[in-house]
Design a protein around this motif. Structure first.
Motif, mmCIF file in Angstrom:
data_model
loop_
_atom_site.group_PDB
_atom_site.id
_atom_site.type_symbol
_atom_site.label_atom_id
_atom_site.label_comp_id
_atom_site.label_asym_id
_atom_site.label_seq_id
_atom_site.Cartn_x
_atom_site.Cartn_y
_atom_site.Cartn_z
ATOM 1 N N GLU A 123 -41.377 -27.884 -8.099
ATOM 2 C CA GLU A 123 -42.121 -28.675 -8.459
ATOM 3 C C GLU A 123 -41.309 -29.977 -9.473
ATOM 4 O OE1 GLU A 123 -46.641 -30.311 -9.541
ATOM 5 O OE2 GLU A 123 -46.195 -27.849 -9.110
ATOM 6 N N GLN A 124 -41.361 -28.648 -9.965
ATOM 7 C CA GLN A 124 -40.091 -29.172 -11.747
ATOM 8 C C GLN A 124 -39.463 -30.086 -11.545
ATOM 9 O OE1 GLN A 124 -41.970 -29.033 -14.772
ATOM 10 N NE2 GLN A 124 -40.724 -30.871 -15.437
ATOM 11 N N GLN A 160 -42.635 -23.647 -7.722
ATOM 12 C CA GLN A 160 -42.984 -24.980 -9.539
ATOM 13 C C GLN A 160 -41.771 -24.865 -9.703
ATOM 14 O OE1 GLN A 160 -44.606 -21.858 -12.325
ATOM 15 N NE2 GLN A 160 -44.722 -23.463 -13.984
#
Length: 207
Positions: free
Chosen positions: A9-10, A6
């Motif tokens: 991805e950010q 996550q």
């Protein structure tokens, strides 16, 4: 591990968003500059614009698919460059792009094959000067039939085809006198007159 994915991805989305923003801010000035540079090359109604299409799924290229659109005619909407530009138009546009990007190019040599197709006179001279300026940053090889372009080269090579038992070609580097004769031939055809010789000398003097 899911938290790391996550975070990654950010970080990707943050970088891609910043890139997309920078591209969109640069697009209009770049298209405007490209339009201004191309118009003197016998494309007085040329117009460029960049189209951005947001991707359903971001990828390694970013958040948007970017298309360079072009029109050479007044009142005709710009369409994808690769679909609507002729070979001669593409050559001139590529030349302008190379000139604009000359100080950043990694190329050792650029080859232009008859970039001056369909132009003559003052426009051919403008093309010659663009090539000469580009030659300050990278080695240029240019195949041309235009005396205005050839006269602006640092060196003039003549290619002669020979129809012997097996056809072949020879290349000669021209000295000043032979260069004048060749420019006169390019300007005036088979019969070389004092007027065409004078014109050839004038082209060399201008260069």
């Amino acid at each position: 591990m899911a938290a790391q994915v996550q975070q990654a991805e950010q970080a990707f989305l943050d970088a891609a968003s910043a890139l997309d923003k920078a591209r969109r801010e640069a697009a209009q000035p770049l298209a405007k500059n490209l339009t201004a540079q191309v118009r003197p090359l016998a494309l007085p109604e040329a117009q460029f614009e960049f189209g951005f299409e947001t991707l359903e799924q971001p990828n390694a290229d970013g958040l948007s698919a970017i298309q360079l659109n072009f029109t050479a005619n007044k009142g005709i909407p710009a369409q994808p460059l690769a679909k609507v530009a002729s070979g001669g138009e593409l050559s001139r546009i590529a030349l302008v792009m190379q000139v604009m990007n000359a100080e950043k190019t990694d190329a050792d040599v650029l080859v232009f094959d008859e970039v001056d197709v369909g132009i003559s006179g003052g426009t051919a001279e403008i093309v010659g000067r663009l090539l000469k300026n580009l030659g300050r940053h990278v080695q240029i090889l240019c195949i041309t039939h235009q005396p205005q372009v050839a006269a602006l080269a640092d060196q003039h090579l003549l290619v002669e085809k020979q129809q012997t038992e097996q056809a072949s070609s020879r290349i000669f580097q021209l000295d000043q006198q032979r260069r004048i004769l060749e420019l006169a031939r390019m300007s005036g055809g088979v019969e070389i007159t004092e007027a065409t010789l004078q014109h050839a000398r004038h082209l060399l003097n201008l260069s």
